[in-house]
Write a protein that holds these residues in place. Structure first.
Motif, PDB file in Angstrom:
ATOM      1  N   ARG A  32     -23.762 125.036 -45.718  1.00  0.00           N
ATOM      2  CA  ARG A  32     -24.816 124.231 -44.953  1.00  0.00           C
ATOM      3  C   ARG A  32     -24.248 122.638 -44.668  1.00  0.00           C
ATOM      4  NH1 ARG A  32     -30.150 125.745 -43.992  1.00  0.00           N
ATOM      5  NH2 ARG A  32     -29.852 128.199 -45.162  1.00  0.00           N
ATOM      6  N   THR A  33     -24.139 121.922 -43.711  1.00  0.00           N
ATOM      7  CA  THR A  33     -23.744 120.575 -43.753  1.00  0.00           C
ATOM      8  C   THR A  33     -24.967 119.899 -42.963  1.00  0.00           C
ATOM      9  OG1 THR A  33     -21.827 120.981 -43.723  1.00  0.00           O
ATOM     10  CG2 THR A  33     -22.448 119.022 -43.052  1.00  0.00           C
ATOM     11  N   GLN A  34     -26.151 119.337 -43.416  1.00  0.00           N
ATOM     12  CA  GLN A  34     -27.015 118.943 -42.983  1.00  0.00           C
ATOM     13  C   GLN A  34     -27.336 117.711 -42.612  1.00  0.00           C
ATOM     14  OE1 GLN A  34     -30.766 120.235 -44.932  1.00  0.00           O
ATOM     15  NE2 GLN A  34     -31.862 118.915 -44.816  1.00  0.00           N
ATOM     16  N   PRO A  35     -27.082 116.586 -42.195  1.00  0.00           N
ATOM     17  CA  PRO A  35     -27.268 115.438 -41.058  1.00  0.00           C
ATOM     18  C   PRO A  35     -28.959 114.581 -41.579  1.00  0.00           C
ATOM     19  CG  PRO A  35     -26.000 116.190 -39.695  1.00  0.00           C
ATOM     20  CD  PRO A  35     -26.789 117.159 -40.329  1.00  0.00           C
ATOM     21  N   THR A  36     -28.738 113.695 -42.165  1.00  0.00           N
ATOM     22  CA  THR A  36     -30.004 113.606 -42.797  1.00  0.00           C
ATOM     23  C   THR A  36     -30.309 111.829 -42.865  1.00  0.00           C
ATOM     24  OG1 THR A  36     -30.907 115.640 -44.627  1.00  0.00           O
ATOM     25  CG2 THR A  36     -32.101 114.341 -44.922  1.00  0.00           C
ATOM     26  N   GLU A  37     -30.856 111.184 -41.823  1.00  0.00           N
ATOM     27  CA  GLU A  37     -31.583 109.744 -42.074  1.00  0.00           C
ATOM     28  C   GLU A  37     -29.977 108.881 -42.228  1.00  0.00           C
ATOM     29  OE1 GLU A  37     -35.229 108.882 -45.009  1.00  0.00           O
ATOM     30  OE2 GLU A  37     -35.183 111.095 -44.522  1.00  0.00           O
ATOM     31  N   GLY A  38     -29.028 109.071 -42.010  1.00  0.00           N
ATOM     32  CA  GLY A  38     -27.694 108.809 -41.637  1.00  0.00           C
ATOM     33  C   GLY A  38     -26.695 109.065 -42.887  1.00  0.00           C
ATOM     34  N   TYR A  39     -26.841 109.864 -43.160  1.00  0.00           N
ATOM     35  CA  TYR A  39     -25.989 110.426 -44.812  1.00  0.00           C
ATOM     36  C   TYR A  39     -26.035 111.987 -44.594  1.00  0.00           C
ATOM     37  CZ  TYR A  39     -28.952 107.392 -46.879  1.00  0.00           C
ATOM     38  OH  TYR A  39     -29.430 105.551 -47.696  1.00  0.00           O
ATOM     39  N   TYR A  64     -30.113 114.605 -54.497  1.00  0.00           N
ATOM     40  CA  TYR A  64     -29.446 113.701 -53.766  1.00  0.00           C
ATOM     41  C   TYR A  64     -29.856 112.334 -53.505  1.00  0.00           C
ATOM     42  CZ  TYR A  64     -27.463 117.732 -51.299  1.00  0.00           C
ATOM     43  OH  TYR A  64     -27.033 119.566 -51.021  1.00  0.00           O
ATOM     44  N   SER A  65     -28.677 111.606 -54.249  1.00  0.00           N
ATOM     45  CA  SER A  65     -29.950 110.381 -54.864  1.00  0.00           C
ATOM     46  C   SER A  65     -28.738 108.857 -54.163  1.00  0.00           C
ATOM     47  CB  SER A  65     -29.563 110.213 -56.246  1.00  0.00           C
ATOM     48  OG  SER A  65     -30.600 110.944 -56.671  1.00  0.00           O
ATOM     49  N   PHE A 107     -15.456 111.367 -50.080  1.00  0.00           N
ATOM     50  CA  PHE A 107     -14.932 111.246 -48.991  1.00  0.00           C
ATOM     51  C   PHE A 107     -16.460 110.017 -48.663  1.00  0.00           C
ATOM     52  CE2 PHE A 107     -15.390 116.189 -49.581  1.00  0.00           C
ATOM     53  CZ  PHE A 107     -14.244 116.404 -49.282  1.00  0.00           C
ATOM     54  N   SER A 108     -16.123 108.499 -48.207  1.00  0.00           N
ATOM     55  CA  SER A 108     -16.872 107.346 -47.842  1.00  0.00           C
ATOM     56  C   SER A 108     -17.801 107.955 -46.836  1.00  0.00           C
ATOM     57  CB  SER A 108     -15.458 106.557 -47.786  1.00  0.00           C
ATOM     58  OG  SER A 108     -14.407 106.888 -46.227  1.00  0.00           O
ATOM     59  N   ASP A 109     -17.591 108.950 -45.958  1.00  0.00           N
ATOM     60  CA  ASP A 109     -18.561 108.949 -44.010  1.00  0.00           C
ATOM     61  C   ASP A 109     -19.394 109.864 -45.157  1.00  0.00           C
ATOM     62  OD1 ASP A 109     -17.010 111.506 -44.969  1.00  0.00           O
ATOM     63  OD2 ASP A 109     -16.733 111.326 -42.730  1.00  0.00           O
ATOM     64  N   ARG A 110     -20.170 109.358 -46.226  1.00  0.00           N
ATOM     65  CA  ARG A 110     -21.132 110.542 -46.687  1.00  0.00           C
ATOM     66  C   ARG A 110     -22.466 109.719 -46.718  1.00  0.00           C
ATOM     67  NH1 ARG A 110     -19.289 116.116 -46.770  1.00  0.00           N
ATOM     68  NH2 ARG A 110     -17.028 115.461 -45.688  1.00  0.00           N
ATOM     69  N   ALA A 111     -22.569 108.443 -46.287  1.00  0.00           N
ATOM     70  CA  ALA A 111     -23.121 107.786 -46.524  1.00  0.00           C
ATOM     71  C   ALA A 111     -23.358 106.698 -46.002  1.00  0.00           C
ATOM     72  CB  ALA A 111     -23.626 107.306 -47.936  1.00  0.00           C
ATOM     73  N   GLN A 161     -33.784 109.365 -51.473  1.00  0.00           N
ATOM     74  CA  GLN A 161     -33.529 110.659 -52.505  1.00  0.00           C
ATOM     75  C   GLN A 161     -33.745 112.093 -51.494  1.00  0.00           C
ATOM     76  OE1 GLN A 161     -35.308 109.891 -56.460  1.00  0.00           O
ATOM     77  NE2 GLN A 161     -33.883 110.915 -57.252  1.00  0.00           N
ATOM     78  N   PHE A 162     -33.264 112.888 -51.680  1.00  0.00           N
ATOM     79  CA  PHE A 162     -33.358 114.239 -51.217  1.00  0.00           C
ATOM     80  C   PHE A 162     -33.750 115.409 -51.853  1.00  0.00           C
ATOM     81  CE2 PHE A 162     -32.215 117.887 -48.385  1.00  0.00           C
ATOM     82  CZ  PHE A 162     -32.898 117.787 -47.136  1.00  0.00           C
ATOM     83  N   ARG A 163     -34.112 116.408 -51.364  1.00  0.00           N
ATOM     84  CA  ARG A 163     -33.714 117.463 -52.905  1.00  0.00           C
ATOM     85  C   ARG A 163     -33.635 118.578 -51.830  1.00  0.00           C
ATOM     86  NH1 ARG A 163     -37.626 121.744 -56.746  1.00  0.00           N
ATOM     87  NH2 ARG A 163     -38.598 122.299 -54.225  1.00  0.00           N
ATOM     88  N   TYR A 164     -32.088 119.866 -52.024  1.00  0.00           N
ATOM     89  CA  TYR A 164     -32.529 121.102 -51.713  1.00  0.00           C
ATOM     90  C   TYR A 164     -32.567 121.788 -52.847  1.00  0.00           C
ATOM     91  CZ  TYR A 164     -30.922 125.102 -48.356  1.00  0.00           C
ATOM     92  OH  TYR A 164     -30.634 126.040 -47.662  1.00  0.00           O
ATOM     93  N   TYR A 165     -32.965 123.468 -52.884  1.00  0.00           N
ATOM     94  CA  TYR A 165     -33.586 124.056 -53.954  1.00  0.00           C
ATOM     95  C   TYR A 165     -32.781 125.436 -53.317  1.00  0.00           C
ATOM     96  CZ  TYR A 165     -35.898 127.244 -56.922  1.00  0.00           C
ATOM     97  OH  TYR A 165     -36.479 127.889 -57.961  1.00  0.00           O
TER      98      TYR A 165
END
Length: 439
Positions: free
Chosen positions: A40-47, A290-291, A327-331, A379-383
């Protein structure tokens, strides 16, 4: 007559793809509106977040699948520093030896441990024991220090597991085979050319590019169709039902591409003993935190894949992947992103804590270990309530049940049988599809 595949994770998608390539009729049913299962790939707020696997070893079967799908040019290699792996020892991160031959000369282990490593070369093989755990094997062949500072963090990081519980012959049977063939694991590695790392890759846009592409290429993929029951007919064929009613097609065989607990629920009415074995498979909980921080706020060089925490160090998290080092493109530019894992078989209490408490604890631990000044920029959490199946004593009856079910033309394509890695699942699914072609 067609084959029904239940579950649209990487295993089910791969079985369907190869059946389609061979001209075998199938229907694949996925309960949700999204394929891919744990990928699962989740683009979120530029990340760009991976909430399942972060990267994959490029096995031969994975390479073939990527090539078949025309995705070879989209493969994304990790940065060169990914070869470096760090382990926390006595409160600071130290680079783990990268090859077996470096164990004696690297200085990571104590003189006593290095003596036991040297002695392993002359220790005779012991009779095979199907109940031997990973920790028991490494302790017997080497010593406790290697269990604590090599095996434990590795197993926690890869399997979210406890090496005192995971069975050797179910997780790493190749280690037992090396001992039996060569009398020494290290000799076996040397003679077989072991210890060579495969390429570690992702795909442009994230790993879900793989499962999205598979889904788009399948001609008989049915999303949003949850199978609620399976019914074996007197002639051995199977009829399926959804919440909307019974499907008209009869199927000659079923492929359960589901977690063990989900498969158990479908099997229970007609295959109660097998369902009970599957329901007993242990899936510990896991949270990914994710921090993100400004790069200048982090004093650690982050020159590696990430860092793992042995249980002996008594830390909050199992460890972190240094996502932007791979991977430098993840943030966004000038930021670093940590993916920190909280939970697993050895950290269940932490996994079940509230989200706010987990985020605060992870930030505190990262700040201390990486010399970080200030608060995270994001920060973001996936559970995952049920994360990775454990190959402990409870998996043995489940694997035996899979054999029994196959005699009734109910086959399994899932990580609780194939192995927990995506390449394991692809290899197993491809092999199963070939077997189904001939049934």
């Amino acid at each position: 007559m067609a084959i029904a595949i239940i579950g649209g994770g990487i295993s089910g998608l791969t079985v369907a793809w190869y059946l389609q390539q061979a001209g075998v009729a199938y229907d694949l049913f996925e309960a949700s509106d999204r394929a891919g299962g744990t990928i699962r790939t989740q683009p979120t707020e530029g990340y760009l977040l991976e909430t399942g696997p972060n990267s994959l070893q490029l096995s031969d079967d994975l390479r073939d699948l990527v090539q078949d799908l025309g995705l070879t040019e989209q493969l994304q290699d990790t940065a060169a520093v990914s070869a470096n792996r760090y382990v926390l020892r006595n409160g600071r991160y130290r680079k783990l030896p990268g090859k077996p031959q470096q164990l004696l000369f690297d200085g990571f282990f104590s003189l006593k441990a290095r003596y036991h490593i040297l002695r392993e070369l002359s220790r005779p093989a012991a009779p095979t024991d199907p109940n031997e755990t990973l920790a028991g094997f490494i302790r017997r062949r080497f010593d406790q220090e290697l269990v604590d500072y090599a095996l434990n963090p590795f197993i926690s990081g890869i399997y979210a597991g406890d090496p005192e519980q995971l069975l050797l012959h179910k997780t790493f049977p190749q280690l037992a085979a090396l001992e039996q063939a060569h009398g020494s694991v290290l000799k076996g590695f040397a003679k077989s050319g072991g210890g060579q790392r495969r390429r570690i890759v992702s795909l442009q846009g994230g790993l879900q590019t793989l499962t999205n592409t598979l889904t788009q290429r399948l001609t008989h993929y049915h999303s949003g169709q949850a199978i609620t029951s399976i019914n074996q007919q007197p002639d051995g064929t199977y009829q399926l039902s959804t919440s909307a009613g019974t499907l008209p097609t009869l199927y000659s065989a079923l492929v359960l591409a589901l977690p063990a607990y989900a498969a158990a629920a479908l099997l229970k009415p007609q295959f109660a003993p097998e369902a009970a074995a599957l329901a007993n498979v242990y899936y510990p909980p896991m949270a990914a935190i994710y921090s993100a921080y400004p790069r200048l706020a982090v004093t650690h060089p982050l020159d590696g894949f990430g860092a793992l925490h042995p249980k002996k160090e008594n830390r909050y998290a199992a460890g972190s992947v240094w996502t932007t080092s791979l991977f430098s493109d993840r943030a966004p530019a000038n930021e670093v992103l940590f993916t920190t894992f909280v939970g697993g078989a050895q950290y269940e209490e932490q996994a079940r804590q509230p989200e706010a408490a987990q985020k605060a604890a992870v930030h505190q631990e990262l700040s201390q270990l990486y010399g970080i000044q200030g608060q995270p920029t994001w920060q973001f959490r996936y559970y995952w309530e049920q994360a990775i199946p454990q190959f402990d004593a409870r998996i043995v009856p489940a694997h035996a049940a899979a054999v029994t079910l196959a005699e009734q033309h109910i086959y399994t394509a899932a990580n609780w049988l194939a192995g927990v890695g995506v390449p394991d699942c692809i290899r197993h699914a491809r092999k199963l599809s070939r077997e189904l072609e001939n049934t």
